[in-house]
Design a protein around this motif. Structure first.
Motif, mmCIF file in Angstrom:
data_model
loop_
_atom_site.group_PDB
_atom_site.id
_atom_site.type_symbol
_atom_site.label_atom_id
_atom_site.label_comp_id
_atom_site.label_asym_id
_atom_site.label_seq_id
_atom_site.Cartn_x
_atom_site.Cartn_y
_atom_site.Cartn_z
ATOM 1 N N ASN A 1 0.838 -0.966 0.062
ATOM 2 C CA ASN A 1 0.093 -0.001 0.071
ATOM 3 C C ASN A 1 0.940 1.371 -0.033
ATOM 4 O O ASN A 1 0.453 2.132 0.566
ATOM 5 N N TRP B 1 3.274 -0.528 -5.326
ATOM 6 C CA TRP B 1 3.050 -2.090 -4.787
ATOM 7 C C TRP B 1 1.676 -2.298 -5.546
ATOM 8 O O TRP B 1 0.966 -1.495 -5.799
ATOM 9 N N GLY C 1 0.225 -5.633 -5.371
ATOM 10 C CA GLY C 1 -0.211 -6.887 -4.975
ATOM 11 C C GLY C 1 0.890 -7.508 -3.956
ATOM 12 O O GLY C 1 1.951 -7.210 -3.760
ATOM 13 N N ARG D 1 -4.517 -1.229 -4.062
ATOM 14 C CA ARG D 1 -5.227 -1.863 -5.265
ATOM 15 C C ARG D 1 -6.708 -1.817 -4.751
ATOM 16 O O ARG D 1 -7.111 -2.251 -3.620
ATOM 17 N N THR D 2 -7.330 -1.468 -5.580
ATOM 18 C CA THR D 2 -9.001 -1.119 -5.128
ATOM 19 C C THR D 2 -9.654 -1.312 -6.481
ATOM 20 O O THR D 2 -9.262 -1.799 -7.491
ATOM 21 N N GLN D 3 -10.857 -0.740 -6.448
ATOM 22 C CA GLN D 3 -11.744 -0.742 -7.648
ATOM 23 C C GLN D 3 -12.200 0.714 -8.207
ATOM 24 O O GLN D 3 -12.559 1.365 -7.100
ATOM 25 N N ILE E 1 -3.532 -7.054 4.797
ATOM 26 C CA ILE E 1 -2.681 -6.345 4.214
ATOM 27 C C ILE E 1 -3.359 -5.132 3.892
ATOM 28 O O ILE E 1 -2.545 -4.061 4.020
ATOM 29 N N CYS E 2 -4.304 -4.946 3.367
ATOM 30 C CA CYS E 2 -4.673 -3.643 2.696
ATOM 31 C C CYS E 2 -5.667 -2.682 4.014
ATOM 32 O O CYS E 2 -5.963 -1.635 3.660
ATOM 33 N N ARG F 1 -11.671 -2.477 4.483
ATOM 34 C CA ARG F 1 -12.329 -2.048 2.930
ATOM 35 C C ARG F 1 -13.745 -2.665 2.908
ATOM 36 O O ARG F 1 -14.303 -3.244 3.586
ATOM 37 N N GLU G 1 -15.351 -5.365 -2.455
ATOM 38 C CA GLU G 1 -14.150 -5.751 -2.988
ATOM 39 C C GLU G 1 -13.711 -7.166 -2.731
ATOM 40 O O GLU G 1 -12.707 -7.770 -3.241
ATOM 41 N N GLU H 1 -10.626 -9.917 -4.191
ATOM 42 C CA GLU H 1 -10.663 -9.865 -5.429
ATOM 43 C C GLU H 1 -10.227 -8.441 -5.891
ATOM 44 O O GLU H 1 -9.489 -8.231 -6.908
ATOM 45 N N GLY H 2 -11.027 -7.442 -5.471
ATOM 46 C CA GLY H 2 -10.710 -6.118 -5.841
ATOM 47 C C GLY H 2 -9.817 -5.461 -5.273
ATOM 48 O O GLY H 2 -9.675 -4.349 -5.048
ATOM 49 N N GLY H 3 -8.766 -6.129 -4.542
ATOM 50 C CA GLY H 3 -7.568 -5.531 -3.644
ATOM 51 C C GLY H 3 -6.422 -6.267 -4.065
ATOM 52 O O GLY H 3 -6.012 -6.507 -5.336
ATOM 53 N N CYS H 4 -5.805 -6.854 -2.908
ATOM 54 C CA CYS H 4 -4.432 -7.368 -3.109
ATOM 55 C C CYS H 4 -4.412 -8.760 -3.699
ATOM 56 O O CYS H 4 -3.445 -9.270 -3.821
#
Lengths: 179, 87
Positions: free
Chosen positions: A60, A72, A74, A134-136, B7-8, B11, B15, B58-61
């Motif tokens: 991130n 970054w 993934g 990583r997002t949408q 990790i993220c 959310r 996602e 899926e919509g992230g890392c």
């Protein structure tokens, strides 16, 4: 063989300026994915530093500067945006130069525009300069990075360039209409 | 509903995609016998309360995570990387 005419991903679509936001395409000389093998993370980060001046980014986060950035992308993987890389021992690398549509969204309304499309917390306290995710965007998978106080970098798969610009344009118009 | 990815961070649930109970992490030995395999393939609990299930970010890392949540209160209690649970 004659010279072929290279078209960028957003050719004919950008730039756009609507209200307090501008959308421009960024074309990098190269985009390379770098995935260090297990146990080689530090060596690969050091090699990146010597080749392009930025360390391998933590999850991130992005490192480096405008023309030479690592973001970054993934688990155990980063995308290097800018200079073409020499092969690095201990890392799986793939040339992805033509695989991404990269745009910059900037201006005082940039965050309001993104907030209509992206389901993450974009406030200053949680998404700062140098942060990435990583997002949408709508239903599309993206790499998002904050590169300045009012500036964001967005990367989507090249085949989705038209959708990316369309979604951003619609949101820019909607934010502008609110005045 | 919001899910915390190890990790993220926190959310939106859009996602993630849902896989089901975390049985996939408890695959029996090939020689464990019919009963164990019957249980693994066919039998699922339907708890009113705490459950552990697998979600894909899926919509992230792109990580598989094990989320502990409560089916009665909808509270999301915690999450771990499936790779670490399985190790």
């Amino acid at each position: 063989m004659g010279d072929l005419i290279a078209k960028s991903a957003c050719d004919g679509l950008l730039p756009l300026e609507i209200g307090g936001a501008t959308l421009t395409e960024i074309v990098f000389d190269a985009i390379t994915s770098v995935a260090p093998w297990r146990g080689h993370e530090q060596a690969v980060s050091d090699a990146l530093k010597s080749q392009m001046g930025a360390a391998f980014p933590a999850p991130n986060r992005s490192t480096g500067k405008a023309k030479s950035r690592a973001v970054w992308s993934g688990r155990g993987q980063a995308l290097v945006l800018g200079p073409p890389l020499e092969p690095i021992a201990g890392a799986a690398m793939t040339d992805q130069t033509d695989a991404w549509a990269c745009v910059a969204l900037e201006g005082p309304a940039a965050r309001d525009v993104l907030a209509r499309l992206v389901p993450i917390d974009l406030r200053d306290g949680s998404f700062k300069r140098g942060h990435a995710a990583r997002t949408q965007l709508m239903h599309m998978s993206i790499v998002l990075m904050r590169t300045g106080a009012d500036r964001y970098g967005i990367m989507a798969l090249r085949s989705m360039a038209g959708t990316l610009v369309h979604d951003l344009e619609t949101a820019m118009e909607a934010v502008a209409a609110r005045g | 509903m919001r899910i915390t990815c190890p990790i993220c961070g926190e959310r939106d649930s859009r996602e993630f995609s849902y896989r089901g109970a975390d049985v996939a992490l408890h695959r029996p030995d090939p020689e464990a016998g019919e009963a164990a395999w019957d249980d693994y393939v066919h039998l699922r609990d339907n708890p009113a309360g705490e459950t552990r299930d697998m979600w894909y970010h899926e919509g992230g890392c792109g990580a598989w995570i094990v989320v502990t949540r409560n089916t009665v209160t909808h509270e999301v209690i915690g999450s771990e990387l499936a790779a670490e649970v399985a190790r």
